[in-house]
Design an enzyme around this catalytic site. Structure first.
Site, PDB file in Angstrom:
ATOM      1  N   ILE A 506       0.831  -1.206   0.000  1.00 32.70           N
ATOM      2  CA  ILE A 506       0.000   0.000   0.000  1.00 32.70           C
ATOM      3  C   ILE A 506       0.866   1.258   0.000  1.00 32.70           C
ATOM      4  O   ILE A 506       0.418   2.328   0.402  1.00 32.70           O
ATOM      5  CB  ILE A 506      -0.958  -0.006   1.208  1.00 32.70           C
ATOM      6  N   GLY A 509       6.099  -0.494   1.008  1.00 30.31           N
ATOM      7  CA  GLY A 509       7.261  -1.229   0.531  1.00 30.31           C
ATOM      8  C   GLY A 509       7.236  -2.719   0.808  1.00 30.31           C
ATOM      9  O   GLY A 509       8.283  -3.377   0.802  1.00 30.31           O
ATOM     10  N   THR A 551       5.932  -6.742   7.799  1.00 28.83           N
ATOM     11  CA  THR A 551       7.258  -7.334   7.964  1.00 28.83           C
ATOM     12  C   THR A 551       7.238  -8.445   8.995  1.00 28.83           C
ATOM     13  O   THR A 551       7.771  -9.538   8.768  1.00 28.83           O
ATOM     14  CB  THR A 551       8.277  -6.253   8.373  1.00 28.83           C
ATOM     15  N   LYS A 744      11.303  -6.156  11.930  1.00 32.24           N
ATOM     16  CA  LYS A 744       9.907  -6.081  12.349  1.00 32.24           C
ATOM     17  C   LYS A 744       9.267  -4.821  11.779  1.00 32.24           C
ATOM     18  O   LYS A 744       9.949  -3.877  11.370  1.00 32.24           O
ATOM     19  CB  LYS A 744       9.792  -6.086  13.870  1.00 32.24           C
ATOM     20  N   GLY A 745       7.950  -4.819  11.758  1.00 33.24           N
ATOM     21  CA  GLY A 745       7.222  -3.667  11.260  1.00 33.24           C
ATOM     22  C   GLY A 745       7.436  -2.456  12.146  1.00 33.24           C
ATOM     23  O   GLY A 745       7.559  -2.577  13.364  1.00 33.24           O
ATOM     24  N   GLU A 748       4.320   2.716  11.660  1.00 36.94           N
ATOM     25  CA  GLU A 748       3.311   3.569  12.287  1.00 36.94           C
ATOM     26  C   GLU A 748       3.815   4.389  13.470  1.00 36.94           C
ATOM     27  O   GLU A 748       3.180   5.384  13.845  1.00 36.94           O
ATOM     28  CB  GLU A 748       2.153   2.697  12.762  1.00 36.94           C
TER      29      GLU A 748
END
Length: 790
Positions: A506, A509, A551, A744-745, A748
């Site tokens: 979205i 990446g 991720t 890891k993500g 946000e």
């Protein structure tokens, strides 16, 4: 030295870059099917009304109209498990769908909408959460019996009390307050924020016999797939959902009932049907970030320790919502229970229904609004103790071994909405990666020049006439969801690989990240791997993209699938080389015996031919298997942020300028540093707008949105952000226990700390705390006692 990587950690070009810049990427507006109809909606002018009569006869006779949908001729299905139906006899907010027309083009549909005659019985409406909680307040859903959402048959919330309050208790809070040396209390508000994707909602539905294909600009094709099955009463095997090139989700990119209504219209007309929202429709009739009212109380020891904290929060749920307590629960279990080493905690949260558009999570859902209250309040706590605000956070912030849990446990749920056997919260722990928060605070303190600029409480950094400079700090944590997720890696006969995943790119990446990770795992080059994403007919199960899951779960599954494919390749090579598979390694398109690379190896392409079809499949290991070696407890997946912001406030005009941002972000391992930096910029920009400008203004008498366009709804632009040289984006790499190669993500977290850091910097500049929802010039002048608030 750390592990050396060939592909991972490199600043490689995005996998989708060429397609997007050359115009080859297929966005929803680029897709046109033969004989396709356009679906347009008639929307309610009232915030709450019953449809007494609806006459569609004139519209039906209008040339080019092929189908009209109303509450009288669509299934009584609850889209996404909400209280409402697909179309309703009672409308519950301004902009709610009344009817839909499928016509040969948009102009025809829009003209025909004017011919539908509707007689309404206007009902009392309520827009403020506190008013909605009062006895005798208008009920948004009369059949539900209360405005306090406490779950439903389709949305189970086992830990929510019947009165609508969700509780979290840690230790004896009253004892903690009794033993505290200082007590502080405060009330805060946070604003509503529109997700503002560059591309408004869009969907196309087409039937081929009894099989349905839906193209959609969504971050959650998996949820759409299931919802269509439930709403239409057909098996998943008869439905194919394809997430076309998706543009910016930010937590709100789901078509919900629009996709189902388009499918119904397509079935009835025998033609493809497309629905594309206008910007005004997207602002007024989709989703927003929930606003909060928060009442905070903290008990402090003289040494700066937090003895007790109490949070009471109410969230504006809107008229309906498919996510129940996810937003409240995330902030409750993270910001309000574990961000600091609180000795005791009491948290109470309620979702209150009002006659407004549905309010769900947005970037760093739950944590961004709750931290906007908590981190402003903790700045007050630091001042009360006389401590430097950075030192106060370093002393109290969470770290390795501290308690941790998930937002779903706060709700009383296991995965997929299954109730837990007990409503008692069993705490796990933060992993070693959570020591990144202390490191982040130290790095932003050093890089921002904090020690030189911080002059003490109520002392600005600089005064120049009416202009005052201030500096502020804030920190945050957010879930980086680790969940069941599948992936497939198909080896091709030329030694290249195709990875299949239900993750969606979205703009964050995901495609690039999964290709880099798969290439690294297989010993291939980046250009050897391509991805097929988010097509329910071919990609394996995965929930899509939300909560920084991409991720941590989606790319992780890609790594596990690549390792499965590599295992098969090694088994083939081991027989050829006369060694154990454990003695092999893959590098630069070859498989070698470890330590004997100079002796030569076998090309991966040759092994693919020998195996004929080598395909790796994997589902992420269960969370219960990822445990801390010291305590034996489950490690929970979170990421951290620390931010220092400098501002200048004009005390004559109330003008606020953000001068410099220093923000440190824990990503475990940066798969692609350029993309990580871009995500930091995005999230911080969202937080900047959340605090300063993005006012979602609803007329409190009528419920009408007064600024349904991007001229009057002020999002941040490049001109509202510091220059690149004054925006330091620091990447912190503390590998985690669950992600691919420790990654890891983190997309946000920037929004969590940005908003309160700006507010705290404003206080440092002007010496007045602003506890309200925005830091606009009128609010600042009001705080200074110069003008009344409009």
């Amino acid at each position: 030295m750390g592990e050396e990587f060939s592909v991972l950690g490199k600043r490689l070009p995005r996998a989708d870059a060429v397609a997007k810049v050359t115009g080859k990427a297929k966005f929803m507006r680029n897709i046109y099917l033969p004989r396709m109809l356009e679906l347009r909606f008639l929307r309610s002018p009232y915030a709450h009304a019953k449809i007494v009569k609806i006459d569609t006869s004139k519209a039906e006779a209008f040339p080019g109209v092929k189908a009209i949908l109303t509450y009288r001729n669509v299934p009584l299905a609850h889209p996404r498990g909400k209280l409402e139906y697909l179309l309703n006899e009672t409308v519950r907010y301004c902009g709610d769908e009344v009817a839909a027309i499928a016509a040969v083009d948009r102009d025809t549909a829009n003209e025909a909408l004017k011919l539908i005659e509707v007689e309404y019985e206007v009902l009392p409406a309520v827009f403020d959460t506190e008013e909605a909680m009062q006895p005798g307040a208008p009920l948004v859903h009369a059949e539900y019996g209360t405005n306090m959402f406490h779950g439903s048959n389709d949305q189970l919330i086992p830990r929510c009390r019947p009165d609508g309050w969700l509780p979290i208790d840690i230790g004896d809070v009253e004892k903690g307050f009794a033993e505290a040396d200082y007590i502080l209390e405060g009330a805060f508000q946070t604003p509503t924020q529109y997700h503002c994707s560059p591309s408004p909602r869009s969907v196309i539905a087409q039937w081929t016999g009894e099989e349905l294909t839906v193209w959609c600009d969504t971050q959650l094709a998996y949820y759409l797939h299931e919802d269509l099955s439930r709403s239409l009463g057909i098996p998943l095997s008869k439905i194919r959902c394809i997430s076309s090139t998706c543009v910016g989700g930010y937590g709100g990119k789901e078509p919900e009932k629009v996709a189902t209504l388009a499918a119904i219209a397509a079935k009835r007309t025998g033609r493809p049907v497309r629905a594309i929202y206008t910007r005004e429709e997207d602002i007024t009739s989709t989703r927003v970030r929930a606003s909060y009212k928060a009442w905070e109380k903290v008990g402090l020891k003289k040494d700066g320790r937090i003895a007790a904290v109490s949070h009471r929060m109410i969230s504006n749920f809107g008229s309906d919502n498919p996510y129940a307590f996810e937003d409240l629960g995330a902030g409750a279990i993270q910001t309000c229970s574990t961000l600091y080493e609180y000795e005791t905690v009491r948290w109470r949260g309620a979702n209150v229904m009002t006659n407004t558009v549905e309010a769900i999570g947005m970037v760093a859902f739950g944590d961004t609004p709750q931290a906007f209250a908590v981190e402003r309040f903790m700045d007050e706590a630091a001042e009360k103790t006389g401590m430097d605000p950075v030192e106060f956070r370093l002393k109290n912030c969470t770290r390795y071994g501290d308690r941790a849990q998930t937002l779903y446990t706060a709700m009383g749920l296991a995965r997929h909405g299954v109730p837990l056997p007990s409503t008692e919260i069993e705490w796990g722990v933060m992993g070693t990666d959570m020591d990144s928060l202390q490191e982040g605070l130290r790095q932003v303190r050093a890089k921002s020049g904090w020690k030189e600029k911080w002059q003490g409480w109520r002392t600005p950094v600089e005064i120049n006439g009416a202009k005052r400079k201030g500096i502020g700090v804030a920190m945050g944590i957010h879930n980086t969801i680790y969940a069941p997720y599948a992936a497939t890696v198909k080896m091709n006969h030329d030694g290249t690989a195709t990875v299949l995943s239900s993750g969606t790119d979205i703009g964050e990446g995901f495609e690039t990240a999964i290709c880099q990770v798969v290439a690294e795992a297989l010993g291939l080059r980046y250009e050897d791997v391509t991805a097929v994403l988010s097509d329910t007919a071919v990609t394996p199960a995965g929930v899509g993209i939300f909560g920084s899951i991409g991720t941590s779960s989606g790319v992780a599954a890609g790594m596990h699938a690549a390792n499965d494919a590599k295992r098969q390749l090694f088994e083939i090579a081991a027989k050829r080389l006369g060694v154990s598979p454990n003695d092999l390694e893959a590098k630069d398109r070859m498989v070698y015996v470890k330590g004997e690379r100079a002796e030569g190896g076998i090309p991966i392409a040759q092994l693919c031919l020998m195996g004929y079809q080598v395909t790796g499949n994997a589902v992420n290991p269960s969370r219960e298997t990822i445990r801390d070696k010291k305590s034996g407890k489950i490690i929970y997946s979170l990421c951290s942020v620390a931010t220092i912001i400098e501002v200048e406030v004009d005390t004559e005009t109330g003008g606020l300028t953000v001068l410099r941002i220093t923000s440190a972000h824990d990503c475990g391992k940066a798969i692609n540093p350029t993309i990580v930096e871009n995500q930091i910029a995005m999230a911080v920009t969202v937080g900047n707008g959340f605090a300063r400008s993005e006012e979602y203004i609803i007329d409190q008498k009528t419920g009408v949105l007064l600024n349904p366009n991007l001229l009057d709804y002020k999002i941040m632009t490049f001109l509202d952000m510091p220059k690149m040289k004054d925006f330091d984006k620091t990447i912190i790499e503390f590998p985690c226990a669950w992600g691919p190669f420790g990654a890891k993500g983190m997309s946000e977290t920037g929004s969590i700390a940005a908003a309160p850091a700006i507010a705290n910097a404003v206080y440092n500049a002007i010496g007045v705390r602003i506890r309200g929802d925005h830091l606009t010039p009128p609010r600042i002048l009001e705080a200074l006692g110069k003008v009344p608030r409009r």
